[in-house]
Design a protein around this motif. Structure first.
Motif, short mmCIF file in Angstrom:
data_model
loop_
_atom_site.label_atom_id
_atom_site.label_comp_id
_atom_site.label_asym_id
_atom_site.label_seq_id
_atom_site.Cartn_x
_atom_site.Cartn_y
_atom_site.Cartn_z
N LEU A 34 -5.91 7.29 0.51
CA LEU A 34 -5.97 8.73 0.33
C LEU A 34 -6.66 9.36 1.54
CD1 LEU A 34 -6.98 7.35 -2.77
CD2 LEU A 34 -5.96 9.56 -3.32
N ASP A 35 -5.89 10.13 2.30
CA ASP A 35 -6.39 10.72 3.54
C ASP A 35 -6.81 12.17 3.30
OD1 ASP A 35 -7.03 11.33 6.13
OD2 ASP A 35 -4.97 11.31 6.88
N GLU A 36 -8.08 12.36 2.95
CA GLU A 36 -8.64 13.68 2.65
C GLU A 36 -7.70 14.51 1.78
OE1 GLU A 36 -11.24 15.53 5.32
OE2 GLU A 36 -10.93 14.08 6.92
N PRO A 37 -7.26 13.98 0.62
CA PRO A 37 -6.23 14.66 -0.18
C PRO A 37 -6.71 15.93 -0.86
CG PRO A 37 -7.12 12.80 -1.39
CD PRO A 37 -7.73 12.74 -0.01
N VAL B 103 0.85 -1.19 0.00
CA VAL B 103 0.00 0.00 0.00
C VAL B 103 0.88 1.23 0.00
CG1 VAL B 103 -1.78 -1.25 1.31
CG2 VAL B 103 -0.17 0.26 2.51
N ASN B 104 0.30 2.36 -0.37
CA ASN B 104 0.97 3.64 -0.19
C ASN B 104 -0.10 4.68 0.10
OD1 ASN B 104 3.13 5.36 0.07
ND2 ASN B 104 3.98 4.92 -1.96
N THR B 105 0.33 5.81 0.69
CA THR B 105 -0.62 6.79 1.21
C THR B 105 -0.37 8.17 0.62
OG1 THR B 105 -0.65 5.56 3.31
CG2 THR B 105 -1.57 7.80 3.32
N VAL B 106 -1.46 8.84 0.26
CA VAL B 106 -1.43 10.26 -0.10
C VAL B 106 -2.03 11.01 1.09
CG1 VAL B 106 -2.22 12.05 -1.69
CG2 VAL B 106 -1.67 9.76 -2.56
N ARG C 150 4.01 10.45 -6.43
CA ARG C 150 4.98 9.82 -5.53
C ARG C 150 4.41 8.53 -4.93
NH1 ARG C 150 6.72 13.09 -0.29
NH2 ARG C 150 4.52 12.67 0.14
N ALA C 151 3.11 8.54 -4.64
CA ALA C 151 2.49 7.34 -4.07
C ALA C 151 2.36 6.23 -5.12
CB ALA C 151 1.13 7.68 -3.49
N LEU C 152 2.10 6.61 -6.36
CA LEU C 152 1.85 5.62 -7.41
C LEU C 152 3.12 5.04 -8.01
CD1 LEU C 152 -1.08 7.38 -9.29
CD2 LEU C 152 -1.24 5.30 -7.92
N VAL C 153 4.23 5.77 -7.92
CA VAL C 153 5.44 5.36 -8.62
C VAL C 153 5.99 4.04 -8.10
CG1 VAL C 153 7.16 6.53 -7.18
CG2 VAL C 153 7.55 6.30 -9.66
N GLY D 218 -3.00 22.56 -6.38
CA GLY D 218 -3.43 21.42 -7.19
C GLY D 218 -2.26 20.65 -7.75
N GLN D 219 -1.19 21.35 -8.16
CA GLN D 219 0.00 20.67 -8.70
C GLN D 219 0.71 19.90 -7.60
OE1 GLN D 219 1.80 24.20 -10.41
NE2 GLN D 219 1.39 23.48 -12.50
N ARG D 220 0.79 20.47 -6.40
CA ARG D 220 1.43 19.74 -5.30
C ARG D 220 0.65 18.48 -4.97
NH1 ARG D 220 2.36 25.08 -3.42
NH2 ARG D 220 0.56 25.02 -2.01
N GLN D 221 -0.67 18.57 -5.05
CA GLN D 221 -1.49 17.38 -4.80
C GLN D 221 -1.17 16.30 -5.83
OE1 GLN D 221 -4.19 15.85 -6.44
NE2 GLN D 221 -4.94 14.64 -4.72
N ARG D 222 -0.97 16.69 -7.08
CA ARG D 222 -0.64 15.72 -8.13
C ARG D 222 0.74 15.11 -7.91
NH1 ARG D 222 -3.87 17.02 -13.05
NH2 ARG D 222 -5.21 18.76 -12.49
N VAL D 223 1.69 15.92 -7.43
CA VAL D 223 3.02 15.39 -7.13
C VAL D 223 2.93 14.32 -6.05
CG1 VAL D 223 5.32 15.93 -6.25
CG2 VAL D 223 4.22 17.48 -7.87
N ALA D 224 2.15 14.62 -4.99
CA ALA D 224 1.97 13.63 -3.92
C ALA D 224 1.35 12.35 -4.46
CB ALA D 224 1.11 14.23 -2.81
N LEU D 225 0.42 12.50 -5.37
CA LEU D 225 -0.23 11.33 -5.97
C LEU D 225 0.77 10.53 -6.81
CD1 LEU D 225 -2.93 9.86 -6.37
CD2 LEU D 225 -3.39 11.39 -8.30
#
Length: 346
Positions: free
Chosen positions: A166-169, A86-89, A155-158, A146-153
């Motif tokens: 996803l904790d209230e992302p 698993v991974n977390t955003v 990083r989790a998917l890579v 919004g871009q930072r949120q995509r970066v976090a996403l």
């Protein structure tokens, strides 16, 4: 032991009698739960209801006091977070401000010992997936929320998890961007075929994105099902009033309106405001009353009506009904089918 490849029918995540206490507080109280592979599953509830603790239990940031947690059939209670599939955003994104976007995305691969060239390639692929191609060299401070949120996403998917948590992302985004990201998250989840477990206190997010919604209250799941089922047929007063708004009727009130003699919910938008002289629709009950309050809410007006028998009802009528005002006498039609019996009034 690492999580093995799943059988087709094995749940992506399963809770069996999971409990987690913090002192005298039962944050999670005997939760049973099964999330299917490839499912977009929302955990919905107010602050302190147990949803985030359940997410942290899946991630391995918390350990249960009792019960069993499985990820694709493997018991994970003793596995540390880095050994779970698993991974977390996180809500605050948790990006490293001193690293570039590319290095932020590749950080998990670096920890796993992946070589520089390969992790750069995978980071670029992940950024393309979230529509941030070409921004590898920027720092997080140079990006929008919004871009930072995509970066976090990305990083989790890579690291290619089997379950994404996803904790209230979307909580830090403005309304317009939040709505855009809801659609993009759902499209991405469908394209990847991953199980997404999404924690939110926003019922509109849960209803618009999830395949199924679990509604939490006081450490327990009070209802779980497809969004339409949870909204249209709430099991309890809490669900009826937390997921949207509802008129909650006692058994005698429901019977008087043509429903079953059981506590029932009635959604405001199901109530019809009759124009003068209009016929009452078949299979509906007529209520006459006086308007106590009207509030404009964009596409609808919220109209509070007290019937001659003293019953207070809230109706959501089209905003075009501009001639309705406090003190007006009105006629309401309530379809019997709109009365939904509940398992309990609590």
């Amino acid at each position: 032991m690492p999580v093995s490849d799943p059988a087709p029918t094995t749940p992506a995540v399963r809770f069996a009698g999971v409990t987690r206490h913090f002192g005298a507080v039962k944050a999670v109280d005997g939760v049973d739960l099964s999330i299917a592979p490839g499912e977009f599953f929302a955990m919905l509830g107010p602050s302190g209801s147990g949803k985030t603790t359940c997410l942290r239990l899946i991630a391995g940031f918390e350990q249960p006091d009792a019960g069993r947690i499985e990820i694709f059939g493997e018991s994970v209670e003793r596995l540390p977070p880095y050994r779970r599939a698993v991974n977390t955003v996180f809500q605050d994104y948790a990006l490293f401000p001193h690293l570039s976007v590319g290095d932020n995305v590749a950080y998990g691969l670096r920890v796993r010992g992946v070589g520089r060239a390969e992790r750069d390639r995978l980071a670029r692929e992940a950024l393309t997936m979230v529509k941030l191609t070409g921004l590898e060299a920027r720092r997080p401070a140079q990006l929008s929320g919004g871009q930072r949120q995509r970066v976090a996403l990305a990083r989790a998917l890579v690291v290619r998890p089997k379950v994404l948590l996803l904790d209230e992302p979307l909580g830090a985004l403005d309304l317009k961007l939040r709505e855009e990201m809801q659609g993009e998250l759902k499209s991405l989840q469908r394209a990847l075929g991953l199980s997404f477990v999404f924690v939110t206190h926003d019922q509109s997010e849960a209803l618009s994105m999830a395949d199924r919604v679990a509604v939490f209250n006081e450490g327990r799941i009070v209802q779980v099902g497809p969004p339409e089922e949870v909204y249209e047929r709430p099991a309890t007063r809490f669900v009826a009033q937390f997921v949207g708004s509802a008129n909650v009727l006692g058994a005698a009130q429901a019977l008087a309106l043509g429903g079953a003699e059981r506590p029932s919910s009635l959604r405001p938008e199901k109530i019809l405001l009759l124009s003068p002289g209009a016929q009452v629709p078949e299979a509906a009950v007529l209520i006459e009353g006086i308007v106590e309050d009207v509030s404009y809410q964009g596409p609808v007006r919220r109209v509070v009506v007290r019937s001659a028998a003293g019953l207070l009802l809230v109706a959501a009528v089209p905003a075009s009904a501009s001639n309705v005002a406090a003190g007006h006498a009105v006629r309401l039609a309530i379809p019997r089918a709109a009365l939904q019996p509940m398992e309990s009034e609590g």
